[in-house]
Motif scaffolding. Structure first.
Motif, PDB file in Angstrom:
ATOM      1  N   GLN A  60       0.818  -1.205   0.000  1.00 41.04           N
ATOM      2  CA  GLN A  60       0.000   0.000   0.000  1.00 41.04           C
ATOM      3  C   GLN A  60       0.855   1.261   0.000  1.00 41.04           C
ATOM      4  O   GLN A  60       0.508   2.254  -0.635  1.00 41.04           O
ATOM      5  N   ASP A  61       1.972   1.243   0.700  1.00 38.34           N
ATOM      6  CA  ASP A  61       2.799   2.435   0.815  1.00 38.34           C
ATOM      7  C   ASP A  61       4.172   2.223   0.188  1.00 38.34           C
ATOM      8  O   ASP A  61       4.600   1.088  -0.049  1.00 38.34           O
ATOM      9  N   ALA A  62       4.866   3.323  -0.059  1.00 34.10           N
ATOM     10  CA  ALA A  62       6.220   3.274  -0.611  1.00 34.10           C
ATOM     11  C   ALA A  62       7.150   2.541   0.349  1.00 34.10           C
ATOM     12  O   ALA A  62       6.834   2.376   1.541  1.00 34.10           O
ATOM     13  N   SER A  63       8.259   2.093  -0.186  1.00 40.39           N
ATOM     14  CA  SER A  63       9.292   1.380   0.593  1.00 40.39           C
ATOM     15  C   SER A  63       8.773   0.096   1.219  1.00 40.39           C
ATOM     16  O   SER A  63       9.204  -0.303   2.305  1.00 40.39           O
ATOM     17  N   TYR A  64       7.788  -0.542   0.559  1.00 41.74           N
ATOM     18  CA  TYR A  64       7.292  -1.863   0.951  1.00 41.74           C
ATOM     19  C   TYR A  64       6.675  -1.863   2.350  1.00 41.74           C
ATOM     20  O   TYR A  64       6.900  -2.769   3.156  1.00 41.74           O
ATOM     21  N   GLU A  65       5.883  -0.849   2.630  1.00 45.31           N
ATOM     22  CA  GLU A  65       5.288  -0.687   3.952  1.00 45.31           C
ATOM     23  C   GLU A  65       3.781  -0.938   3.946  1.00 45.31           C
ATOM     24  O   GLU A  65       3.119  -0.806   2.938  1.00 45.31           O
ATOM     25  N   ASN A  66       3.259  -1.232   5.143  1.00 47.61           N
ATOM     26  CA  ASN A  66       1.840  -1.392   5.471  1.00 47.61           C
ATOM     27  C   ASN A  66       1.171  -2.543   4.731  1.00 47.61           C
ATOM     28  O   ASN A  66       1.809  -3.559   4.467  1.00 47.61           O
ATOM     29  N   ARG A  67      -0.085  -2.380   4.410  1.00 50.90           N
ATOM     30  CA  ARG A  67      -0.890  -3.468   3.850  1.00 50.90           C
ATOM     31  C   ARG A  67      -0.212  -4.045   2.610  1.00 50.90           C
ATOM     32  O   ARG A  67       0.357  -3.316   1.806  1.00 50.90           O
ATOM     33  N   ASN A  77      -9.120  -5.696 -13.314  1.00 52.95           N
ATOM     34  CA  ASN A  77      -9.727  -4.580 -12.590  1.00 52.95           C
ATOM     35  C   ASN A  77      -9.474  -4.770 -11.093  1.00 52.95           C
ATOM     36  O   ASN A  77     -10.130  -5.582 -10.452  1.00 52.95           O
ATOM     37  N   LEU A  78      -8.550  -4.013 -10.536  1.00 56.17           N
ATOM     38  CA  LEU A  78      -8.185  -4.164  -9.126  1.00 56.17           C
ATOM     39  C   LEU A  78      -9.259  -3.649  -8.167  1.00 56.17           C
ATOM     40  O   LEU A  78      -9.189  -3.895  -6.975  1.00 56.17           O
ATOM     41  N   LYS A  79     -10.250  -2.953  -8.681  1.00 53.44           N
ATOM     42  CA  LYS A  79     -11.321  -2.436  -7.826  1.00 53.44           C
ATOM     43  C   LYS A  79     -12.040  -3.587  -7.110  1.00 53.44           C
ATOM     44  O   LYS A  79     -12.419  -3.466  -5.953  1.00 53.44           O
ATOM     45  N   LYS A  80     -12.189  -4.708  -7.812  1.00 54.16           N
ATOM     46  CA  LYS A  80     -12.888  -5.863  -7.238  1.00 54.16           C
ATOM     47  C   LYS A  80     -12.132  -6.461  -6.050  1.00 54.16           C
ATOM     48  O   LYS A  80     -12.719  -7.121  -5.214  1.00 54.16           O
ATOM     49  N   ASP A  81     -10.825  -6.240  -5.981  1.00 54.18           N
ATOM     50  CA  ASP A  81      -9.998  -6.814  -4.918  1.00 54.18           C
ATOM     51  C   ASP A  81      -9.594  -5.797  -3.856  1.00 54.18           C
ATOM     52  O   ASP A  81      -8.798  -6.103  -2.975  1.00 54.18           O
ATOM     53  N   GLY A  82     -10.086  -4.568  -3.961  1.00 55.56           N
ATOM     54  CA  GLY A  82      -9.779  -3.554  -2.976  1.00 55.56           C
ATOM     55  C   GLY A  82      -8.387  -2.945  -3.113  1.00 55.56           C
ATOM     56  O   GLY A  82      -7.892  -2.325  -2.174  1.00 55.56           O
ATOM     57  N   TRP A  83      -7.750  -3.103  -4.267  1.00 59.18           N
ATOM     58  CA  TRP A  83      -6.401  -2.580  -4.468  1.00 59.18           C
ATOM     59  C   TRP A  83      -6.347  -1.497  -5.547  1.00 59.18           C
ATOM     60  O   TRP A  83      -5.261  -1.041  -5.914  1.00 59.18           O
ATOM     61  N   ASN A  84      -7.474  -1.064  -6.052  1.00 56.50           N
ATOM     62  CA  ASN A  84      -7.490  -0.042  -7.087  1.00 56.50           C
ATOM     63  C   ASN A  84      -6.920   1.278  -6.556  1.00 56.50           C
ATOM     64  O   ASN A  84      -7.331   1.759  -5.503  1.00 56.50           O
ATOM     65  N   ILE A  87      -1.690   0.945  -4.773  1.00 53.14           N
ATOM     66  CA  ILE A  87      -0.367   0.310  -4.768  1.00 53.14           C
ATOM     67  C   ILE A  87       0.716   1.378  -4.904  1.00 53.14           C
ATOM     68  O   ILE A  87       0.680   2.206  -5.812  1.00 53.14           O
ATOM     69  N   SER A  88       1.689   1.339  -3.991  1.00 57.25           N
ATOM     70  CA  SER A  88       2.778   2.318  -4.014  1.00 57.25           C
ATOM     71  C   SER A  88       4.158   1.701  -4.155  1.00 57.25           C
ATOM     72  O   SER A  88       5.129   2.414  -4.415  1.00 57.25           O
ATOM     73  N   SER A  89       4.285   0.388  -3.958  1.00 55.23           N
ATOM     74  CA  SER A  89       5.560  -0.294  -4.152  1.00 55.23           C
ATOM     75  C   SER A  89       5.290  -1.774  -4.434  1.00 55.23           C
ATOM     76  O   SER A  89       4.212  -2.279  -4.133  1.00 55.23           O
TER      77      SER A  89
END
Length: 139
Positions: A60-67, A77-84, A87-89
């Motif tokens: 979810q966050d830069a530098s391989y952090e969080n979710r 379509n990433l919307k169906k999986d909650g990742w739309n 993604i930051s890294s």
């Protein structure tokens, strides 16, 4: 005659234990059954091999952090999986090249990671900061 019936019963029991099909009579011969396409398509070893080729861990966050989660198949379509647009890294852990697209259905701005490559900040790519909406693997 009794020994023949015992032998046939023993063969039938062994075949059932092994999951094999027997002819109607022990003396009959039938051609071997062909494997079904459905069974071949769902062979778990094939699925594991494909997953090993296609594997990207996204964060979810830069530098391989969080979710985080791992994708092993094309995501139209990433919307169906909650990742739309979140993604930051990412880390490409598979053997295939993975491409991240700005919009669903593999369109818009994009960038790719080859085998073993990492991207610590999607914001370093034009129009890709928290903007990924589809992912596609090329092997």
């Amino acid at each position: 005659m009794r020994i023949r019936h015992i032998a046939i019963a023993g063969t039938a029991a062994a075949a059932l234990t092994l999951g094999a099909a027997l002819p109607a009579f022990a003396g009959d011969t039938q051609p071997p059954a062909k494997p079904s396409h459905t069974a071949a398509a769902h062979d778990t070893s094939d699925l594991r091999a494909l997953a090993a080729k296609r594997k990207v861990q996204v964060f979810q966050d830069a530098s391989y952090e969080n979710r985080r989660t791992t994708f092993t198949e094309n995501m139209r379509n990433l919307k169906k999986d909650g990742w739309n647009d979140t993604i930051s890294s990412a880390i490409n852990q598979g053997k295939c090249t993975v491409t991240f697209y700005q919009h669903k259905a593999y369109v818009g701005a994009r960038f790719s990671l080859t085998k073993g490559e990492r991207e610590p900040h999607f914001g370093d790519h034009p129009h890709m900061s928290d903007a990924t909406s589809s992912i596609k693997f090329r092997c």
